[in-house]
Motif scaffolding. Structure first.
Motif, PDB file in Angstrom:
ATOM      1  N   THR A  89     -70.876 -72.112 -34.021  1.00  0.00           N
ATOM      2  CA  THR A  89     -71.384 -70.807 -34.468  1.00  0.00           C
ATOM      3  C   THR A  89     -70.267 -69.958 -35.063  1.00  0.00           C
ATOM      4  N   PRO A  90     -70.327 -69.723 -36.382  1.00  0.00           N
ATOM      5  CA  PRO A  90     -69.291 -68.886 -36.993  1.00  0.00           C
ATOM      6  C   PRO A  90     -69.401 -67.451 -36.488  1.00  0.00           C
ATOM      7  N   ILE A  91     -68.261 -66.756 -36.439  1.00  0.00           N
ATOM      8  CA  ILE A  91     -68.227 -65.388 -35.903  1.00  0.00           C
ATOM      9  C   ILE A  91     -69.127 -64.473 -36.731  1.00  0.00           C
ATOM     10  N   GLU A  92     -69.227 -64.749 -38.037  1.00  0.00           N
ATOM     11  CA  GLU A  92     -70.051 -63.898 -38.919  1.00  0.00           C
ATOM     12  C   GLU A  92     -71.512 -63.922 -38.451  1.00  0.00           C
ATOM     13  N   LYS A  93     -71.901 -65.059 -37.883  1.00  0.00           N
ATOM     14  CA  LYS A  93     -73.287 -65.185 -37.420  1.00  0.00           C
ATOM     15  C   LYS A  93     -73.462 -64.563 -36.034  1.00  0.00           C
ATOM     16  N   ALA A  94     -72.458 -64.781 -35.183  1.00  0.00           N
ATOM     17  CA  ALA A  94     -72.612 -64.379 -33.776  1.00  0.00           C
ATOM     18  C   ALA A  94     -72.260 -62.904 -33.539  1.00  0.00           C
ATOM     19  N   GLU A  95     -71.416 -62.327 -34.409  1.00  0.00           N
ATOM     20  CA  GLU A  95     -70.800 -61.006 -34.194  1.00  0.00           C
ATOM     21  C   GLU A  95     -69.866 -61.006 -32.987  1.00  0.00           C
ATOM     22  N   ARG A  96     -70.379 -61.452 -31.832  1.00  0.00           N
ATOM     23  CA  ARG A  96     -69.546 -61.614 -30.635  1.00  0.00           C
ATOM     24  C   ARG A  96     -69.859 -63.003 -30.089  1.00  0.00           C
ATOM     25  N   ARG A  97     -68.832 -63.871 -29.998  1.00  0.00           N
ATOM     26  CA  ARG A  97     -69.070 -65.242 -29.547  1.00  0.00           C
ATOM     27  C   ARG A  97     -68.774 -65.293 -28.059  1.00  0.00           C
ATOM     28  N   VAL A  98     -69.839 -65.243 -27.291  1.00  0.00           N
ATOM     29  CA  VAL A  98     -69.702 -65.047 -25.845  1.00  0.00           C
ATOM     30  C   VAL A  98     -70.599 -66.016 -25.087  1.00  0.00           C
ATOM     31  N   LEU A  99     -70.085 -66.574 -23.996  1.00  0.00           N
ATOM     32  CA  LEU A  99     -70.942 -67.243 -23.027  1.00  0.00           C
ATOM     33  C   LEU A  99     -71.073 -66.320 -21.816  1.00  0.00           C
ATOM     34  N   VAL A 100     -72.316 -66.038 -21.442  1.00  0.00           N
ATOM     35  CA  VAL A 100     -72.587 -65.082 -20.364  1.00  0.00           C
ATOM     36  C   VAL A 100     -72.482 -65.777 -19.011  1.00  0.00           C
ATOM     37  N   LEU A 101     -71.783 -65.151 -18.086  1.00  0.00           N
ATOM     38  CA  LEU A 101     -71.668 -65.665 -16.712  1.00  0.00           C
ATOM     39  C   LEU A 101     -72.860 -65.092 -15.931  1.00  0.00           C
TER      40      LEU A 101
ATOM     41  N   GLY B 184     -81.740 -64.858 -12.186  1.00  0.00           N
ATOM     42  CA  GLY B 184     -82.335 -65.625 -13.294  1.00  0.00           C
ATOM     43  C   GLY B 184     -81.352 -65.642 -14.444  1.00  0.00           C
ATOM     44  N   LEU B 185     -81.129 -66.839 -15.002  1.00  0.00           N
ATOM     45  CA  LEU B 185     -80.060 -66.986 -15.999  1.00  0.00           C
ATOM     46  C   LEU B 185     -80.310 -66.163 -17.261  1.00  0.00           C
ATOM     47  N   ASP B 186     -81.574 -65.919 -17.578  1.00  0.00           N
ATOM     48  CA  ASP B 186     -81.877 -65.188 -18.820  1.00  0.00           C
ATOM     49  C   ASP B 186     -81.700 -63.679 -18.671  1.00  0.00           C
ATOM     50  N   LYS B 187     -81.394 -63.207 -17.476  1.00  0.00           N
ATOM     51  CA  LYS B 187     -81.264 -61.761 -17.255  1.00  0.00           C
ATOM     52  C   LYS B 187     -79.871 -61.240 -17.616  1.00  0.00           C
ATOM     53  N   MET B 188     -78.935 -62.136 -17.845  1.00  0.00           N
ATOM     54  CA  MET B 188     -77.564 -61.740 -18.213  1.00  0.00           C
ATOM     55  C   MET B 188     -76.955 -60.771 -17.196  1.00  0.00           C
ATOM     56  N   GLN B 189     -77.189 -61.061 -15.913  1.00  0.00           N
ATOM     57  CA  GLN B 189     -76.639 -60.210 -14.854  1.00  0.00           C
ATOM     58  C   GLN B 189     -75.757 -61.037 -13.937  1.00  0.00           C
TER      59      GLN B 189
END
Ligand code: 1HN
Length: 345
Positions: free
Chosen positions: A64-76, A82-87
């Protein structure tokens, strides 16, 4: 469990009649929202190993190029929420962000407060409110609510940092949004230089700064030296800990989450009492066994774990010959402001 009756105990047509006009009975749910003696947290003690994260994050760099992602992050993500809650916890979001040489993550600002703890790599910088903040391992950089920020990288190796945001709380409040902006002009004044000496603040013509966030970068070498000095000076202290504060007010650096660094002496075991806020532990240097209730995690450098509130935590420095340094983030400022902060021994 629930001694106040169940919804099924009521006539179905009565329940349906209520629901049609947006009413529900309290008593079947009362014990759930007010459990006896202590909360029943969704937050689970969870560890994220950097050895698991890094290859997946580097893969994101390829995919994923940075231009597409804006922020290239994997959420812990905390599986208890629940994994989709990003908490990671009720009020904390954690993410590992990758910036590759030459990349630029464009300027924006938003309502949630953020900080970055630099994990590895040299040569990247983040510009916050016009201040160009170099990123080095262990540095803490604030991007408080409403301030413009963008990231750039003039170095040669991948740079990774840990983002900590109060996003889950601000999102829950339906107060989360962002605005995109232009590349920021760099201002000459740097808070990390102006406030470099403890106990001394700049006062041009006897005036103190009125900025809400006068210091945006807390260099690791300063924090590390402060911990070593404190440990030398206070042989009587078990808990060698500093809080990242606003140097003008002495208050927590940000309004919702608190940030700290802790030094474990060689071989030390430190018991932290059960406190109401959830807490995040991230090893900057060394290695620690972290025992949260009945679970134990062996953390080495760049590993991260979290504890639910109302839970005692024991930290043990696995190294007998050198100190271990731990970065912590918690929800204390929020709990204290709301009057729900508790310590239980
Ligand atoms: C954000 O703005 C950044 O600026 C990183 O680097 C992570 C996660 C959620 C919302 C905004 C950044 C973020 C974020």
């Amino acid at each position: 469990m629930n001694d106040l009756g169940r919804i099924e105990d009521l006539p179905a047509d009565y329940v349906e009649e209520m629901r049609k006009v947006n009413l529900v009975p309290l008593w079947p749910s009362l014990r759930g929202v007010l459990p006896p003696l202590k909360p029943k947290p969704q937050t689970r003690a969870t560890m994220w190993a950097y050895a698991d994260i890094k290859p997946l994050l580097l893969k994101a760099g390829e995919l994923t190029p940075i231009e597409k992602a804006e922020r290239r992050v994997l959420v812990l993500a905390n599986p208890g929420h629940g994994l989709d809650k990003m908490q990671a916890s009720p009020a904390m979001y954690l993410g590992m962000q990758l910036l590759l040489p030459g990349e630029w993550a464009p300027s924006h600002r938003h309502t949630p407060n953020a900080v970055r703890m630099i994990v590895e790599g040299e040569g990247a910088y983040t510009t916050v409110d016009g201040e160009k903040c170099p990123m080095s391992r262990g540095d803490l950089i604030l991007t408080p609510t409403g301030l413009w920020h963008e990231h750039g990288h003039d170095g040669t190796d991948a740079v990774v940092w840990l983002d900590v945001l109060d996003l889950p709380l601000v999102y829950y409040m339906e107060a989360s949004y962002h605005i995109n902006g232009e590349r920021q002009p760099i201002k000459p004044d740097r808070g990390d230089r102006a406030y470099a000496g403890g106990g001394m603040v700049p006062t041009p013509i006897f005036e103190r700064s009125h900025k809400a966030y006068p210091m945006l970068r807390y260099p690791w070498d300063e924090a590390r030296s402060a911990l070593l000095r404190l440990g030398q000076d206070r042989q009587d202290l078990d808990c060698i800990q500093i809080t990242y504060v606003n140097p003008e007010t002495g208050n927590d650096a940000e309004n919702i989450l608190g940030f700290y660094a802790l030094m474990l002496r060689p071989g030390q075991t430190l018991r932290l009492p059960a406190r109401s806020p959830s807490c995040v532990f991230h090893v900057i240097e060394g290695g620690a066994d972290v025992k949260i209730d009945e679970q134990s995690f062996a953390l080495t450098e760049a590993d991260t774990c979290c504890s639910p509130g109302y839970t005692p935590v024991t930290l043990h420095n696995r190294h007998a010959d050198k100190p271990t340094f731990v970065f912590m983030a918690d929800e204390s400022p929020l709990h204290r402001k709301l009057g729900v902060y508790e310590v239980r021994n």
